[in-house]
Design a protein around this motif. Structure first.
Motif, mmCIF file in Angstrom:
data_model
loop_
_atom_site.group_PDB
_atom_site.id
_atom_site.type_symbol
_atom_site.label_atom_id
_atom_site.label_comp_id
_atom_site.label_asym_id
_atom_site.label_seq_id
_atom_site.Cartn_x
_atom_site.Cartn_y
_atom_site.Cartn_z
ATOM 1 N N GLN A 121 63.953 -5.978 29.560
ATOM 2 C CA GLN A 121 63.737 -7.269 30.207
ATOM 3 C C GLN A 121 63.129 -8.287 29.247
ATOM 4 O OE1 GLN A 121 64.802 -7.615 33.397
ATOM 5 N NE2 GLN A 121 65.419 -5.462 33.338
ATOM 6 N N GLY A 122 63.663 -8.373 28.021
ATOM 7 C CA GLY A 122 63.069 -9.232 27.003
ATOM 8 C C GLY A 122 62.938 -10.682 27.412
ATOM 9 N N HIS A 123 64.016 -11.294 27.935
ATOM 10 C CA HIS A 123 63.987 -12.708 28.271
ATOM 11 C C HIS A 123 63.350 -12.972 29.628
ATOM 12 C CE1 HIS A 123 67.519 -11.111 30.261
ATOM 13 N NE2 HIS A 123 67.645 -12.219 30.977
ATOM 14 N N ARG A 124 62.999 -11.903 30.348
ATOM 15 C CA ARG A 124 62.354 -12.052 31.656
ATOM 16 C C ARG A 124 61.044 -11.279 31.682
ATOM 17 N NH1 ARG A 124 67.919 -10.477 34.770
ATOM 18 N NH2 ARG A 124 67.357 -8.503 33.813
ATOM 19 N N ALA A 125 60.342 -11.276 30.548
ATOM 20 C CA ALA A 125 59.156 -10.430 30.413
ATOM 21 C C ALA A 125 58.079 -10.773 31.435
ATOM 22 C CB ALA A 125 58.590 -10.540 28.996
ATOM 23 N N GLY A 126 57.867 -12.064 31.697
ATOM 24 C CA GLY A 126 56.845 -12.448 32.661
ATOM 25 C C GLY A 126 57.170 -11.967 34.056
ATOM 26 N N SER A 127 58.420 -12.173 34.483
ATOM 27 C CA SER A 127 58.836 -11.732 35.816
ATOM 28 C C SER A 127 58.827 -10.216 35.917
ATOM 29 C CB SER A 127 60.238 -12.273 36.132
ATOM 30 O OG SER A 127 60.250 -13.683 36.162
ATOM 31 N N ALA A 128 59.289 -9.533 34.864
ATOM 32 C CA ALA A 128 59.298 -8.078 34.869
ATOM 33 C C ALA A 128 57.879 -7.526 34.956
ATOM 34 C CB ALA A 128 59.998 -7.542 33.621
ATOM 35 N N SER A 129 56.983 -8.119 34.186
ATOM 36 C CA SER A 129 55.587 -7.699 34.220
ATOM 37 C C SER A 129 54.987 -7.919 35.610
ATOM 38 C CB SER A 129 54.792 -8.463 33.166
ATOM 39 O OG SER A 129 53.446 -8.051 33.143
ATOM 40 N N ALA A 130 55.396 -9.020 36.253
ATOM 41 C CA ALA A 130 54.900 -9.314 37.597
ATOM 42 C C ALA A 130 55.356 -8.263 38.590
ATOM 43 C CB ALA A 130 55.372 -10.693 38.040
ATOM 44 N N VAL A 131 56.617 -7.835 38.489
ATOM 45 C CA VAL A 131 57.132 -6.820 39.411
ATOM 46 C C VAL A 131 56.391 -5.497 39.208
ATOM 47 C CG1 VAL A 131 59.158 -5.457 40.050
ATOM 48 C CG2 VAL A 131 59.398 -7.895 39.598
ATOM 49 N N ILE A 132 56.137 -5.142 37.950
ATOM 50 C CA ILE A 132 55.363 -3.924 37.673
ATOM 51 C C ILE A 132 53.984 -4.031 38.298
ATOM 52 C CG2 ILE A 132 54.218 -2.596 35.848
ATOM 53 C CD1 ILE A 132 56.590 -3.182 34.038
ATOM 54 N N GLY A 133 53.344 -5.178 38.118
ATOM 55 C CA GLY A 133 51.994 -5.362 38.635
ATOM 56 C C GLY A 133 51.917 -5.327 40.146
ATOM 57 N N VAL A 134 52.812 -6.055 40.812
ATOM 58 C CA VAL A 134 52.741 -6.108 42.272
ATOM 59 C C VAL A 134 53.082 -4.757 42.886
ATOM 60 C CG1 VAL A 134 55.138 -6.835 42.762
ATOM 61 C CG2 VAL A 134 53.279 -7.550 44.268
ATOM 62 N N THR A 135 53.997 -4.022 42.260
ATOM 63 C CA THR A 135 54.318 -2.676 42.738
ATOM 64 C C THR A 135 53.106 -1.762 42.622
ATOM 65 O OG1 THR A 135 56.633 -2.934 42.073
ATOM 66 C CG2 THR A 135 55.838 -0.693 42.438
ATOM 67 N N GLY A 137 49.181 -11.832 42.904
ATOM 68 C CA GLY A 137 48.897 -12.874 41.929
ATOM 69 C C GLY A 137 49.834 -12.802 40.740
ATOM 70 N N GLN A 138 50.306 -11.601 40.421
ATOM 71 C CA GLN A 138 51.227 -11.452 39.309
ATOM 72 C C GLN A 138 52.601 -12.035 39.625
ATOM 73 O OE1 GLN A 138 50.856 -7.780 36.967
ATOM 74 N NE2 GLN A 138 49.182 -7.191 38.331
ATOM 75 N N LEU A 139 52.968 -12.028 40.925
ATOM 76 C CA LEU A 139 54.206 -12.687 41.327
ATOM 77 C C LEU A 139 54.115 -14.196 41.131
ATOM 78 C CD1 LEU A 139 55.202 -10.799 44.601
ATOM 79 C CD2 LEU A 139 56.174 -10.536 42.318
ATOM 80 N N LEU A 140 52.896 -14.715 41.129
ATOM 81 C CA LEU A 140 52.686 -16.135 40.881
ATOM 82 C C LEU A 140 52.675 -16.436 39.385
ATOM 83 C CD1 LEU A 140 51.866 -19.043 41.732
ATOM 84 C CD2 LEU A 140 49.479 -18.235 41.721
ATOM 85 N N PHE A 141 51.831 -15.713 38.650
ATOM 86 C CA PHE A 141 51.623 -16.042 37.244
ATOM 87 C C PHE A 141 52.745 -15.542 36.335
ATOM 88 C CE2 PHE A 141 47.217 -16.188 38.909
ATOM 89 C CZ PHE A 141 46.959 -17.504 38.599
ATOM 90 N N GLY A 142 53.457 -14.479 36.737
ATOM 91 C CA GLY A 142 54.558 -13.998 35.912
ATOM 92 C C GLY A 142 55.676 -15.020 35.774
ATOM 93 N N PRO A 143 56.297 -15.452 36.879
ATOM 94 C CA PRO A 143 57.343 -16.480 36.766
ATOM 95 C C PRO A 143 56.834 -17.796 36.191
ATOM 96 C CG PRO A 143 57.510 -15.346 38.870
ATOM 97 C CD PRO A 143 56.228 -14.883 38.233
ATOM 98 N N LEU A 144 55.589 -18.188 36.533
ATOM 99 C CA LEU A 144 55.034 -19.420 35.960
ATOM 100 C C LEU A 144 54.992 -19.339 34.437
ATOM 101 C CD1 LEU A 144 52.058 -20.397 38.312
ATOM 102 C CD2 LEU A 144 54.162 -21.688 37.912
ATOM 103 N N SER A 145 54.641 -18.171 33.923
ATOM 104 C CA SER A 145 54.542 -18.021 32.470
ATOM 105 C C SER A 145 55.911 -18.032 31.816
ATOM 106 C CB SER A 145 53.792 -16.730 32.116
ATOM 107 O OG SER A 145 54.604 -15.592 32.343
ATOM 108 N N ASP A 146 56.952 -17.577 32.520
ATOM 109 C CA ASP A 146 58.304 -17.647 31.966
ATOM 110 C C ASP A 146 58.782 -19.090 31.853
ATOM 111 O OD1 ASP A 146 58.639 -14.940 31.587
ATOM 112 O OD2 ASP A 146 59.612 -14.599 33.510
#
Length: 400
Positions: A335-349, A61-70
């Motif tokens: 990963q300042g400008h990609r915080a949502g995507s970075a957070s998603a990768v941390i979460g899914v891992t 779900g974080q792979l979905l909401f992370g990029p969406l939030s960016d």
């Protein structure tokens, strides 16, 4: 978007509660897990699959909401995720078969993922460096109440209702969180900094994040440590209640004590980081994790008494807070400008590795040895990732 700067604690409380959705979805019904297995007439390992399904939903779900939030900002995806969580929690309470429950749990995890990924993203939007580390520790302080209170509340609720009622309670909590998300959390990503182009291009950011070796090194270090935590979450209800004979209420108290250890360790590590640096504190945390998990494995092999087993378990779990606080900060700082995507990768891992670790502890029936061996193996993988994949980032090297 409001441009006002919300006071740190005023921001940490609602964000910590949102980040606590993951532990809440997992921990609240833990004391009733043996009851669930009996009610659905399934073995231990099958009942633990409900945890696995929830973790998979939380991860992907974080792979979905992370990029969406960016691309669309932080607030709208958060509200959508909470609505999914509400509907899925109600569906869990009415599930009549294991496949129905697993499907509902998958969507429940999917809904809970929004709070987990967006709390980290909002924090990165507003803070950096040691300030980010301190805020992550503050988040863990608030978030740490979830693993403390959830099993206590769950153990109390188990005495008055079935596991189905517990899921309805979770639905009620989600309604409260929807209100907080709507009224207390301000948009933190200005339009100018959002991902441009198509929605597909937002997901392409994930590839750039994954290719960043220092980020992935710290991400995998945290991920394997947290997989050991999830192995503990999945196996401890059976080990402590069935092997050591604790009641659901006493199990909840033991679980809460370990949650207190998480909070204490996170606060100590955050105060030491400005003096010694996140990298050094992370390395010390891994040393503590190795020693504590080794003792836990030995206590399982020797069928140690409950007090001895609990002491080793306490320090094994507490070491997670040291590593999660510092590894998350080191990973997100790049990963300042990609915080949502970075957070998603941390979460899914984190949640994918955790979903793999949980069933391993249930093979042949959960035991103290199986739990200790799984936690030790996960912690060793974290150490290997730190040594061979992570490297001291430039942002740290410049400080020392």
């Amino acid at each position: 978007m409001s441009t006002t700067h919300t006071p740190r604690m005023a921001l940490a409380i609602p964000l910590g509660l949102m980040a606590g959705l993951g532990p809440l979805c997992i921990d609240l019904y833990l004391p009733a897990l043996p009851q669930l297995a009996t009610d659905l007439a399934v073995p231990t390992a099958s009942a633990q699959l409900s945890l696995t399904a929830g973790l998979l939903g939380l991860g992907f779900g974080q792979l979905l909401f992370g990029p969406l939030s960016d691309k669309y900002g932080r607030c709208k995806p958060l509200l959508i995720s909470l609505c999914i969580l509400l509907l899925a929690s109600i569906a869990c309470s009415f599930a009549q078969t294991l496949p129905q429950l697993l499907t509902a749990r998958l969507f429940q995890g999917l809904g809970g993922a929004g709070g987990a990924v967006l709390s980290r993203a909002v924090a990165r939007d507003r803070f950096s460096g040691h300030e980010l580390t301190r805020f992550f520790a503050m988040l863990l302080l608030v978030n740490g109440l979830a693993p403390i209170l959830a099993p206590i509340i769950g153990g109390f609720l188990t005495a008055y209702m079935s596991w189905r009622g517990i899921f309805l309670v979770l639905a009620g909590i989600t309604v409260v969180l929807l209100y907080l998300a709507k009224t207390r959390i301000e948009e933190s990503l200005v339009v100018e900094k959002r991902s441009q182009g198509s929605l597909f291009s937002a997901w392409k950011l994930l590839i750039d994040v994954i290719r960043h070796r220092p980020f992935m090194g710290f991400c995998l270090t945290q991920g394997f440590m947290m997989s050991g935590m999830f192995a503990y979450i999945g196996a401890s209800p059976f080990v402590l209640q069935e092997t050591y004979g604790l009641s659901p209420q006493n199990f909840s108290l033991c679980f809460a004590l370990n949650g207190f250890g998480l909070i204490l360790a996170s606060q100590i590590s955050s105060r030491l980081c400005p003096k010694f640096g996140e990298y050094t504190i992370l390395r010390c945390g891994l040393i503590i994790a190795f020693i504590a998990s080794s003792c836990l494995l030995i206590s399982g092999l020797l069928h140690a008494s409950l007090p001895v087993f609990l002491v080793a378990l306490f320090f094994s779990i507490a070491s997670n807070a040291i590593i999660s606080t510092t590894a998350s900060s080191l990973a997100m700082q790049s990963q300042g400008h990609r915080a949502g995507s970075a957070s998603a990768v941390i979460g899914v891992t984190m949640f994918t590795l955790g979903s793999i670790a949980i069933p391993i502890t249930g093979i042949g029936g959960s035991s103290a040895l199986a739990m200790g061996a799984t936690i030790f193996g996960c912690f060793m993988m974290a150490i290997i990732m730190f040594i061979f994949v992570a490297k001291k980032p430039e942002i740290v090297q410049k400080r020392h």
